[in-house]
Design an enzyme around this catalytic site. Sequence first.
Site, PDB file in Angstrom:
ATOM      1  CE  LYS A 101      -3.795   2.078   2.595  1.00  0.00           C
ATOM      2  NZ  LYS A 101      -4.565   2.109   4.014  1.00  0.00           N
ATOM      3  CB  SER A 120      -7.898   4.121   3.231  1.00  0.00           C
ATOM      4  OG  SER A 120      -6.946   3.423   4.093  1.00  0.00           O
ATOM      5  CB  SER A 130      -8.525   1.290   6.098  1.00  0.00           C
ATOM      6  OG  SER A 130      -8.934   2.616   6.149  1.00  0.00           O
TER       7      SER A 130
END
Lengths: 502, 99, 485
Positions: free
Chosen positions: A84, A159, A183
């Site tokens: 990420k 997210s 997330s």
Amino acid sequence: MTSSMNNLDLHDLGVAELAAQLAAGTVSSVEVTQHFFNRIQQHSALGAFLALDADVSLAQARAADARLAAGERTPLLGVPLAHKDVFVTRDFPTTAGSKMLENYRSPFDATVVSQLASAGMVSLGKLNCDEFAMGSGNENSAYKPVQNPWDTSRVPGGSSGGSAAAVAARLVPAATGTDTGGSIRQPASLTGITGIKPTYGRCSRYGMVAFASSLDQAGPMARSALDCALLLSAMAGPDPDRDSTSLDLPALDYAADLTAASQQGGAKPLQGLRIGLPTQFFGAGCAPDVLAAVRGALAEFEKLGATLVNVSLPLTELSIPVYYVIAPAEASSNLSRFDGVRYGHRAAHYTDLTDMYKKSRSEGFGDEATRRIMIGTYVLSHGYYDAYYLKAQKIRRLIAQDFQTAFAQCDVIAGPVSPTVAWKIGEKGDDPVASYLADIYTLSSSLAGLPGMSVPAGFGAGGMPVGLQLIGNYFKEAQLLGAAHQFQLATDWHQKAPGVSA
Amino acid sequence: MALTFEDIARVANLARLELRPDETAHTLSQLNGFFALVEQMQAVNTDGVEPLAHPAALLGEVALRLREDIASEPNQREASQASAPAVERGLFLVPKVIE
Amino acid sequence: MSKDQKSLLVQGYEVVIGFETHTQLTTQSKIFSRASTSFGAEPNTNASAVDFALPGALPVMNKGAVQRAIEFGLAVNAHIAEKSIFARKNYFYPDLPKGYQISQFEIPVVQGGVVEFFLDGEKKSVRLVRAHLEEDAGKSLHEDFIGQSGIDLNRAGTPLLEIVTEPDMRSTAEAVAYAKELHKIVTWIGICDGNMQEGSFRCDANVSVRKPGQPLGTRREIKNLNSFKFMQQAMDYEIRWQIEQIEDGHEIQQATVLFDPDTGETRSMRSKEDAADYRYFPDPDLPPLVIGRDWVEKTRSEMSELPRVMAARFMTGYGLSEYDAGQLTQSKATAAFFEAVAAASGQAKLASNWVMGELSRHLNMEEKSIEASSVGAAQLAALIGRIADGTISNNAAKQVFETLWIGEGQDVDAIIEAKGLKQMSDNGELEKIIDDVLAANAKNVEEVKAGNAKAFNALVGQAMKATKGKANPAQVNELLKKKLG
């Protein structure tokens, strides 16, 4: 180098299977890496990746192949993954999904990145996410939204939307994500993959672009609890020299426990496991299709020997304002370093220092990040600190105590992750509060610092995936992974693939 | 607890953010909607409750770890300034700071 | 109001002063990063990811900084908190890379304490509110850049102990004396090198005035006073300015001011709007600092004798006055020198006089520290020994000292011999000389007998001249008196 494997099937293999193939020499890390890299390029419309570099990835793959050739056999060696884009990396730019950090190159790697690299994993690039990890649909990325592989007109969740989409679409066998208020769990739920947020402090936060310091946690996202366990073993562990909030607990071999458990077998492998169902998680706020899938999954747990008990988490609704006071407060301070002085975006035109700050920051931050900085600054400001921030931190303790009360009656807590399946991109419009309300089932465990998982549990409206949430007591990642693993041995939701994954 | 334009201006200034005039009204209404939600917190009785700053603190005292006083970080200026907007002779350049 | 308090009034106003002093601690590495704290390095070479506030960097606490805070707390009889909290002080400034300073707000590591010292012979006691740990900011350089400033983060993250007093001081002289005593304490115990030119010891003075009996006036803060000389000058100016403002009918507004040594004036800094709203909150990256009582006790047992304790010991052990004991404990080196001289000579009082007198005078003239003294403790002890046993007079001893100081000789006895400074000790010889003098100055003798004191002194003078200064003046006096009846 010939292989008896049909290369087209490589992306159907999970981490454990790939590692086995690599160890057996039936395929090389370079071949595997190249295969996934090609898929990533084929499916660029999904928007999952923000940074790619074939040279870097293949160099890492060659290094892994050399280690394999030298006889090393470790569980993750040669297997690709992606990170990420809130984990800083030396080999790829790090943007945290923001224009503020466009082209930023970190001189150091995040601890989690280093640990996975030491384990021999090959980095395929950086994954798209909501800006500074703020969001639940990956619609707040400053670069592009991410599409849900199950229905490309829908969000993948956030997210860690890029991470979830990439894993679900079989562009990578595993990815790292971060979870501050859900997330990892929520996008995993919305894309039908498995993800776990460990106990706060279990993984090092060093090198994670900070959003909310007392809530952020790194975690693996993959297609099975076993794969998550393999990654978590390498990701977890104390980092006393770099992260003062990382706990002094040694990393465990989570995967070994699972394999041992599977070998034990038996008809009722989860005999004695009490699963608590908070009444507040099963009310009118949750869509019926989601509840149906969740209840179906829970019925499977019962077949495996678990018992279901009703518990109560009375402050569940309050977790929303509590979280949305604390997280923005910490974020408003964490994001102050983005001032255009030492790195990141600096405005092209400004009159003086103050103007430079204002223009650089306003140009660099998107709407949601700006909004949260405003909220955070306000709740910490003179005269409001006691009523908002301090009050929220006190209720936070009560929320954590509620969980302890519940855990007196059960071993794990279960329920939905998200009140609905994935929504259409753009559907939520400009109503941030509506988005915040949808976080209701994941926020309280984040506030308490408890470990939580999302496990594919079936499908809901429009054929979209539904995840089952499992919340454990402190440090009980092994228990969560074990229960999920048994569930996945007995069911095949986690093996379903979206059409785009072909 | 409704916010006003003055509140928005003050907070934006504290955070070194610049809102366009059309943005300000919109932000104001969004934030007021948000704070209506936040008001729910006031209904909870928190008398005698200590704030929970570190989640693990629920289990027992979490103490700050202390490291030995050793200067082991070498000069890393070049790598650290690689992404800097403006550097001269090793210094970060900014508009003049007036005391 | 007491006569003393009245005498401190300036134009009828009472002066109220409190100090905040930032002391840089003598650690090798920074408070939250492992970068070096060495002075004078090339810009931005003593800085790590933490100091540059790069994304993902996190603070890790330096044990050495905590150790020094404990030592300070013990030195001022303060309470060392079992648990203290680090908080973020949020504001934007280019030399503050994170956009917040990690400091301590509600619960500091050192609480209370007192600093005692002498001012014109009077004992003063200034209470401390607290001392807390925090990180220093970087530096902005303006000279070489037009319209721009260059930011150097080498200093960013250097550990500071901020020491805050109650507004107990009632004169600028008292404030400077306090600052000097505090400087002595922190350098004595070794937590700070005290180098004010390098910025190791920086004082902010909070100054206000009021008519006696009235509530506290609004204070203005004079920042960054880095020399004792300018400290007093700045505060004196500020006080006169405030009084003038009040007398002219203006209210004092709270402000932060800087002292300009060139003009001798204080002027208000460009007002920073919202400067007061730092939005303090506990730093979520740092759990509470826990200091066990055993750590405190171990530190207490390992600390060398503190100046006030040593001064008390000098009083009882050597019979010195409170003032003298205070003077001799200005620094560890001075105290050590004194004790060495006292031990070797067995003459504590003489040792005290000579260290505070001749030696001090010579050191000050050449701006030397006692460690670099041209006369060693052994030499001074030997010299004092010769005074005590009557070999030489005090005046002669000063000559010997001078000779030693400039390096013309090394051995006390050899110098005495070479310069013929031995005091006349033979009474017989002296009597004969005095008889000669009396015989040669018959007229004076008549005058003395008539009651003229001046004539007596003239005879003493003659006698001393006849002995070439080697006689013991006291003896001469005695003998003359005896002979003249």
